[in-house]
Design a protein around this motif. Structure first.
Motif, PDB file in Angstrom:
ATOM      1  N   UNK A   1       0.923  -1.281   0.120  1.00  0.00           N
ATOM      2  CA  UNK A   1       0.137   0.160  -0.071  1.00  0.00           C
ATOM      3  C   UNK A   1       0.880   1.141  -0.106  1.00  0.00           C
ATOM      4  N   UNK A   2       2.020   1.175   0.625  1.00  0.00           N
ATOM      5  CA  UNK A   2       2.918   2.269   0.903  1.00  0.00           C
ATOM      6  C   UNK A   2       3.737   2.615  -0.399  1.00  0.00           C
TER       7      UNK A   2
ATOM      8  N   UNK B   1      -6.958  -1.644  -0.643  1.00  0.00           N
ATOM      9  CA  UNK B   1      -7.534  -0.995  -1.864  1.00  0.00           C
ATOM     10  C   UNK B   1      -6.507  -0.712  -2.856  1.00  0.00           C
ATOM     11  N   UNK B   2      -5.220  -0.351  -2.366  1.00  0.00           N
ATOM     12  CA  UNK B   2      -4.119  -0.036  -3.314  1.00  0.00           C
ATOM     13  C   UNK B   2      -3.428  -1.338  -3.850  1.00  0.00           C
TER      14      UNK B   2
ATOM     15  N   UNK C   1     -14.905  -0.492   0.627  1.00  0.00           N
ATOM     16  CA  UNK C   1     -13.889  -1.377   0.928  1.00  0.00           C
ATOM     17  C   UNK C   1     -12.338  -0.546   0.751  1.00  0.00           C
ATOM     18  N   UNK C   2     -12.290   0.233  -0.321  1.00  0.00           N
ATOM     19  CA  UNK C   2     -11.026   0.908  -0.316  1.00  0.00           C
ATOM     20  C   UNK C   2     -10.900   2.105   0.716  1.00  0.00           C
ATOM     21  N   UNK C   3     -11.935   2.436   1.074  1.00  0.00           N
ATOM     22  CA  UNK C   3     -11.995   3.732   2.051  1.00  0.00           C
ATOM     23  C   UNK C   3     -11.648   3.085   3.367  1.00  0.00           C
ATOM     24  N   UNK C   4     -11.934   1.918   3.760  1.00  0.00           N
ATOM     25  CA  UNK C   4     -11.637   1.374   5.138  1.00  0.00           C
ATOM     26  C   UNK C   4     -10.577   0.697   5.343  1.00  0.00           C
TER      27      UNK C   4
ATOM     28  N   UNK D   1      -7.462   9.225  -5.321  1.00  0.00           N
ATOM     29  CA  UNK D   1      -6.908   9.221  -3.887  1.00  0.00           C
ATOM     30  C   UNK D   1      -5.931   8.055  -3.347  1.00  0.00           C
ATOM     31  N   UNK D   2      -6.030   6.914  -3.656  1.00  0.00           N
ATOM     32  CA  UNK D   2      -5.088   5.946  -3.479  1.00  0.00           C
ATOM     33  C   UNK D   2      -3.706   6.077  -3.868  1.00  0.00           C
TER      34      UNK D   2
END
Length: 197
Positions: free
Chosen positions: A21-22, A101-102, A93-96, A168-169
């Motif tokens: 994700x990072x 999500x990434x 799903x992607x927000x939480x 956003x992601x």
């Protein structure tokens, strides 16, 4: 009774997902996961024989969770309502869970599926088939119910929510809580048949 396992597979996959994700899928290495967990590298190799096996586990974990979240809101008897719930489920799903999500938005190819263990690939294929069978049934139902072209239905319920969360992601910004409402409203407009001219 034996001692509990400190670094179990779920913890390792969660750490690898956070790393992806990072920094993207290429950032997943055995040493990076070991460092994040404060674990010896041997603990990682004990659970996953290779970097490819770990990457495959990260992808499988992500798609399994995502598919289940969407499938839980589908009801082929109410296709349009289901389609809009699926849109919201994708956004939420992607927000939480921004890490998963990434991972999802990076795409399967980025996780080197040609190198995965056979059982991982088989599990991913099974999950995909179940998911797309159900989504396709809903899309056909929406097209029949509304008269909207099926390709536009897919655009509204699959591509639109992905596009909305991607910006956003990809910049590592939180997804706004109200985004699901905005995207569902846009999808509703797309799925509303236009009057004949």
């Amino acid at each position: 009774m034996g001692r509990p396992t400190k670094y179990d597979a779920a913890a390792i996959v969660a750490a690898a997902s956070a790393i992806a994700g990072e920094g993207g899928p290429d950032a997943i290495t055995m040493s990076a996961v070991a460092t994040r967990l404060g674990a010896p590298s041997g603990s990682i190799y004990h659970r996953f024989a290779s970097r490819a096996a770990l990457r495959g586990a990260v992808w499988l974990d992500t798609v399994t969770c995502f598919h289940q979240q969407v499938l839980d809101v589908l009801d082929e008897r109410r296709p349009t309502e289901s389609a809009l719930r699926a849109v919201r489920a994708t956004i939420e799903f992607c927000r939480t869970d921004a890490d998963r999500g990434a991972v999802l938005l990076a795409g399967r190819a980025a996780f080197t599926p040609d190198d995965w263990p056979a059982e991982t690939l088989d599990a991913v294929i099974d999950s995909d088939q179940t998911f797309f069978t159900r989504i396709s049934a809903v899309a056909r139902g929406v097209a029949k119910e509304s008269g909207v072209d099926k390709q536009l239905v897919y655009l509204a319920i699959v591509d639109l929510p992905y596009a909305a969360v991607r910006r956003h992601l990809s910049s590592h910004r939180p997804i706004p809580p109200g985004l699901a409402d905005v995207v569902a409203d846009a999808a509703t407009r797309m799925l509303t048949p236009r009057p004949a001219e």
